[in-house]
Design an enzyme around this catalytic site. Structure first.
Site, short mmCIF file in Angstrom:
data_model
loop_
_atom_site.label_atom_id
_atom_site.label_comp_id
_atom_site.label_asym_id
_atom_site.label_seq_id
_atom_site.Cartn_x
_atom_site.Cartn_y
_atom_site.Cartn_z
N ARG A 78 11.34 -18.01 41.83
CA ARG A 78 11.44 -16.66 42.40
C ARG A 78 10.17 -16.31 43.15
O ARG A 78 10.20 -15.84 44.29
CB ARG A 78 11.71 -15.66 41.29
CG ARG A 78 11.69 -14.21 41.74
CD ARG A 78 10.44 -13.54 41.18
NE ARG A 78 10.38 -12.15 41.61
CZ ARG A 78 9.27 -11.60 42.07
NH1 ARG A 78 8.15 -12.26 42.14
NH2 ARG A 78 9.27 -10.33 42.44
N HIS A 83 7.03 -15.33 47.94
CA HIS A 83 5.68 -15.35 48.47
C HIS A 83 5.37 -16.53 49.38
O HIS A 83 4.42 -16.48 50.16
CB HIS A 83 4.67 -15.30 47.32
CG HIS A 83 4.79 -14.07 46.50
ND1 HIS A 83 4.49 -12.82 46.99
CD2 HIS A 83 5.21 -13.88 45.22
CE1 HIS A 83 4.72 -11.91 46.05
NE2 HIS A 83 5.15 -12.53 44.97
#
Length: 116
Positions: A78, A83
């Site tokens: 995730r 990111h």
């Protein structure tokens, strides 16, 4: 079971079901997946939701680290998708979809059944 944990488990189940529904009427084909940007983004979004939901579950109840295989890796995925979006490997995501997601689905369904 804490009602919030039950809700997060249900969110995970719904995201897995949604990913599986994307391939419902056709055979899973890596090259079709790789060339369909909308499908890739939809899958990645559901993987984000799965990781986001698993994080508070294992934080609240440490026992779930043993009940959800690779919980920390799912949370890491995730974080990577969010990111490091510019460095996502289609091959890695595909491997997760075909090898890890079916196992996670069984684990989550079992946890939901236990809670009901």
């Amino acid at each position: 079971m804490d009602e919030r944990i039950f809700k997060w488990l249900f969110d995970i189940k719904m995201s897995i079901d949604e990913i599986n529904e994307f391939f419902h009427n056709e055979e899973k084909d890596f090259f079709k997946y790789k060339n369909n940007i909308m499908l890739k983004r939809a899958v990645e979004r559901n993987l984000e939701i799965i990781g986001e939901a698993i994080n508070p579950i294992v934080t609240r109840e440490n026992a779930y680290n043993d009940k959800i295989t690779n919980a920390k890796s799912i949370i890491g995925l995730r974080n990577h998708v969010i990111h490091a979006y510019d460095n996502i490997s289609d091959e890695n995501i595909w491997y997760i979809l075909t090898n890890h997601l079916p196992k996670l689905k069984i684990e989550i369904e079992n946890l939901i059944q236990e809670a009901e």
